[in-house]
Design a protein around this motif. Structure first.
Motif, PDB file in Angstrom:
ATOM      1  N   THR A  43       0.797  -1.204   0.000  1.00  5.21           N
ATOM      2  CA  THR A  43      -0.078  -0.085  -0.119  1.00  5.21           C
ATOM      3  C   THR A  43       0.897   1.245   0.013  1.00  5.21           C
ATOM      4  N   LYS A  44       2.348   1.095  -0.091  1.00  5.36           N
ATOM      5  CA  LYS A  44       3.075   2.332  -0.290  1.00  5.36           C
ATOM      6  C   LYS A  44       3.738   2.399  -1.265  1.00  5.36           C
ATOM      7  N   GLY A  45       3.246   1.937  -2.289  1.00  3.42           N
ATOM      8  CA  GLY A  45       3.778   2.196  -3.808  1.00  3.42           C
ATOM      9  C   GLY A  45       5.245   1.694  -3.698  1.00  3.42           C
ATOM     10  N   LYS A  46       6.115   2.883  -4.423  1.00  7.83           N
ATOM     11  CA  LYS A  46       7.866   2.522  -4.398  1.00  7.83           C
ATOM     12  C   LYS A  46       8.407   2.256  -2.978  1.00  7.83           C
ATOM     13  N   ASN A  47       7.526   2.438  -1.789  1.00  7.96           N
ATOM     14  CA  ASN A  47       8.129   2.274  -0.602  1.00  7.96           C
ATOM     15  C   ASN A  47       7.665   1.056  -0.021  1.00  7.96           C
ATOM     16  N   SER A  48       6.956   0.328  -0.774  1.00  7.56           N
ATOM     17  CA  SER A  48       6.777  -1.018  -0.382  1.00  7.56           C
ATOM     18  C   SER A  48       7.773  -2.077  -0.466  1.00  7.56           C
ATOM     19  N   VAL A  49       7.897  -2.790   0.799  1.00  6.68           N
ATOM     20  CA  VAL A  49       9.190  -3.795   0.572  1.00  6.68           C
ATOM     21  C   VAL A  49       8.549  -5.066  -0.059  1.00  6.68           C
ATOM     22  N   PRO A  50       9.184  -5.852  -0.724  1.00  7.73           N
ATOM     23  CA  PRO A  50       8.385  -6.774  -1.467  1.00  7.73           C
ATOM     24  C   PRO A  50       9.260  -8.188  -0.658  1.00  7.73           C
ATOM     25  N   ILE A  51       8.318  -9.070  -0.245  1.00 11.09           N
ATOM     26  CA  ILE A  51       8.841 -10.190   0.612  1.00 11.09           C
ATOM     27  C   ILE A  51       8.235 -11.413  -0.026  1.00 11.09           C
ATOM     28  N   ILE A  52       9.194 -12.501  -0.359  1.00 11.47           N
ATOM     29  CA  ILE A  52       8.809 -13.803  -0.472  1.00 11.47           C
ATOM     30  C   ILE A  52       8.902 -14.771   0.583  1.00 11.47           C
ATOM     31  N   MET A  53       7.687 -15.536   0.974  1.00  8.79           N
ATOM     32  CA  MET A  53       7.722 -16.328   2.159  1.00  8.79           C
ATOM     33  C   MET A  53       7.508 -17.852   1.579  1.00  8.79           C
ATOM     34  N   GLY A 282       8.438  -8.216  12.015  1.00  2.75           N
ATOM     35  CA  GLY A 282       8.268  -6.754  11.778  1.00  2.75           C
ATOM     36  C   GLY A 282       9.133  -5.778  12.025  1.00  2.75           C
ATOM     37  N   GLN A 283       9.922  -5.898  13.314  1.00  2.00           N
ATOM     38  CA  GLN A 283      10.806  -4.874  13.475  1.00  2.00           C
ATOM     39  C   GLN A 283      12.173  -4.964  12.749  1.00  2.00           C
ATOM     40  N   PHE A 284      12.402  -6.199  12.380  1.00  5.59           N
ATOM     41  CA  PHE A 284      13.591  -6.529  11.552  1.00  5.59           C
ATOM     42  C   PHE A 284      13.311  -6.005   9.940  1.00  5.59           C
ATOM     43  N   ILE A 285      12.252  -6.239   9.522  1.00  5.78           N
ATOM     44  CA  ILE A 285      11.781  -5.503   8.198  1.00  5.78           C
ATOM     45  C   ILE A 285      11.933  -4.279   8.310  1.00  5.78           C
ATOM     46  N   THR A 286      11.367  -3.643   9.254  1.00  6.99           N
ATOM     47  CA  THR A 286      11.319  -2.178   9.324  1.00  6.99           C
ATOM     48  C   THR A 286      12.841  -1.403   9.421  1.00  6.99           C
ATOM     49  N   VAL A 287      13.617  -1.960  10.425  1.00  5.67           N
ATOM     50  CA  VAL A 287      14.740  -1.295  10.644  1.00  5.67           C
ATOM     51  C   VAL A 287      15.932  -1.565   9.548  1.00  5.67           C
ATOM     52  N   ARG A 288      15.898  -2.825   8.989  1.00  2.00           N
ATOM     53  CA  ARG A 288      16.892  -3.457   8.244  1.00  2.00           C
ATOM     54  C   ARG A 288      16.536  -2.952   6.651  1.00  2.00           C
ATOM     55  N   LEU A 289      15.233  -2.583   6.391  1.00  2.08           N
ATOM     56  CA  LEU A 289      14.971  -2.313   5.022  1.00  2.08           C
ATOM     57  C   LEU A 289      13.927  -1.258   4.957  1.00  2.08           C
ATOM     58  N   SER A 290      12.900  -1.181   5.544  1.00  6.66           N
ATOM     59  CA  SER A 290      12.118   0.016   5.392  1.00  6.66           C
ATOM     60  C   SER A 290      13.046   1.448   5.516  1.00  6.66           C
ATOM     61  N   ASN A 291      13.535   1.339   6.821  1.00  9.59           N
ATOM     62  CA  ASN A 291      14.455   2.588   7.301  1.00  9.59           C
ATOM     63  C   ASN A 291      15.720   3.036   6.427  1.00  9.59           C
ATOM     64  N   ARG A 292      15.721   2.045   5.589  1.00 10.73           N
ATOM     65  CA  ARG A 292      16.948   2.437   4.588  1.00 10.73           C
ATOM     66  C   ARG A 292      16.762   2.523   3.080  1.00 10.73           C
ATOM     67  N   SER A 293      15.551   3.172   2.813  1.00 16.99           N
ATOM     68  CA  SER A 293      14.999   3.208   1.481  1.00 16.99           C
ATOM     69  C   SER A 293      16.123   4.272   0.806  1.00 16.99           C
ATOM     70  N   ALA A 294      16.461   5.058   1.629  1.00 11.96           N
ATOM     71  CA  ALA A 294      17.329   6.001   0.976  1.00 11.96           C
ATOM     72  C   ALA A 294      18.967   5.465   0.364  1.00 11.96           C
ATOM     73  N   THR A 295      19.065   4.280   1.178  1.00 13.63           N
ATOM     74  CA  THR A 295      20.251   3.429   0.597  1.00 13.63           C
ATOM     75  C   THR A 295      19.947   2.596  -0.608  1.00 13.63           C
ATOM     76  N   PHE A 296      18.714   1.845  -0.503  1.00 14.97           N
ATOM     77  CA  PHE A 296      17.997   0.990  -1.589  1.00 14.97           C
ATOM     78  C   PHE A 296      16.989   1.708  -2.320  1.00 14.97           C
ATOM     79  N   LYS A 297      17.459   2.428  -3.216  1.00  9.71           N
ATOM     80  CA  LYS A 297      16.590   3.294  -3.821  1.00  9.71           C
ATOM     81  C   LYS A 297      15.672   2.654  -5.032  1.00  9.71           C
ATOM     82  N   TRP A 298      14.804   2.919  -5.284  1.00 12.22           N
ATOM     83  CA  TRP A 298      14.089   2.401  -6.204  1.00 12.22           C
ATOM     84  C   TRP A 298      14.439   2.576  -7.879  1.00 12.22           C
ATOM     85  N   ASP A 299      14.345   1.711  -8.472  1.00 14.00           N
ATOM     86  CA  ASP A 299      14.886   1.666  -9.964  1.00 14.00           C
ATOM     87  C   ASP A 299      14.164   0.983 -10.955  1.00 14.00           C
ATOM     88  N   ASP A 300      13.848   1.707 -12.149  1.00 18.42           N
ATOM     89  CA  ASP A 300      12.937   0.761 -13.092  1.00 18.42           C
ATOM     90  C   ASP A 300      14.053  -0.035 -13.827  1.00 18.42           C
TER      91      ASP A 300
END
Length: 300
Positions: A43-53, A282-300
């Motif tokens: 629901t966050k567009g380019k800020n949505s982290v993709p997860i394979i379970m 949830g915390q792991f995904i937030t801290v190690r991925l969501s909060n590092r969006s500036a490091t892992f920038k979206w690209d086409d």
């Protein structure tokens, strides 16, 4: 503390925005296995982290449905949950001798290479997520895999594949997976080991990883702990200062006080002071991925 609940903005039920419905989809692997999967759009567009379970041996994707729904609802991320080959509804492959026919897969007859080919199931899921990335619905640069027991081995080996894809000037082929959550990982199964993962510099020492295992089943807990230790030696020593430690720690091992293992850890009902597996993921995904969006920038 249930982080997944507290990270959401409290809203009245009448005011809460309706979530996108999960979608049941069908995928084809490169070796023509017909995969059933369920996709939970972010629901966050380019800020949505993709997860394979990836569920464990003799399991089903539905064991992850509750976690996937919570990740979508409270964190806004996109999740794809396949039934792995020869499991659940992914029972068939296209018949190489008959273009209109199928052959039934037998899990009990899967050999070492067949199990390793679960990596092709993960690859098919990533290919689907890539289409969502290019539509601006998620950021494939923040790809995360959550795997359980035997599936941890092909998941780790697939991470090596992802990080050894050639770098081309106009097409991005890999280097997308940045984090893994391993639920009671096994170090060996039918001759399969994680040797390649431990030889690859990024996978063994650069990727964020969380290990979880139930402490009241000593054999499974010890196996997971030993595997964690093999990765730990490739991660830098952490500073003693707790603030700096939290910033830099990218490898975790969590013991859950239960006999439950694998995806069953997600059903554990913690006491007041016990670790909560769902909240920790949830915390792991937030801290190690969501909060590092500036490091892992979206690209086409």
């Amino acid at each position: 503390m249930l982080l997944l609940a507290t990270t959401a903005i409290a809203q009245d039920d009448d005011e809460e925005e309706k979530l996108p419905e999960p979608q049941d989809i069908e995928l084809r692997t490169e070796d023509r296995v017909i995969l059933h999967a369920r996709f939970y759009p972010g629901t966050k567009g380019k800020n949505s982290v993709p997860i394979i379970m990836a569920h464990g041996w003799a399991g089903k994707g539905e064991e992850f449905y509750d976690l996937a729904a919570k990740v979508q609802k409270f964190l806004g991320h996109a999740v794809i949950v396949p039934d792995l080959r020869a499991h659940g509804k992914s029972e068939y492959a296209e018949d190489p001798k008959d273009p209109n026919g199928t052959v039934k897969l037998d899990r009990n007859k899967m050999n070492k290479q067949d199990i390793l080919n679960i990596g092709l199931d993960i690859r098919a899921c990533k290919k689907y997520l890539m289409t969502q990335n290019n539509a601006g619905e998620l950021n494939i640069e923040q790809l995360c895999i959550v795997a359980a027991d035997v599936s941890c081995i092909p998941a780790l080996e697939w991470a090596v594949y992802d990080w050894t894809r050639p770098v081309l000037p106009t097409i991005k082929l890999g280097r997308d997976i940045k984090a893994m959550v391993l639920l009671t990982p096994v170090s060996e199964y039918k001759g399969l080991r994680v040797d390649q993962a431990l030889k690859h510099a990024y996978v063994r020492g650069g990727m964020s990883m969380m290990f979880l295992a139930g402490s009241e089943l000593p054999s499974a807990h010890s196996d997971a702990k030993r595997l964690h230790a093999r990765f730990e030696r490739f991660h830098p020593t952490l500073p003693e200062d707790p603030v700096e430690r939290r910033k830099k720690q990218d490898l975790f091992f969590v013991s859950i006080p239960t006999k439950l293992q694998g995806t069953k850890l997600l059903t554990y009902q913690p006491g007041n002071n016990d670790p909560n597996p769902v909240a920790l993921i949830g915390q792991f995904i937030t801290v190690r991925l969501s909060n590092r969006s500036a490091t892992f920038k979206w690209d086409d």
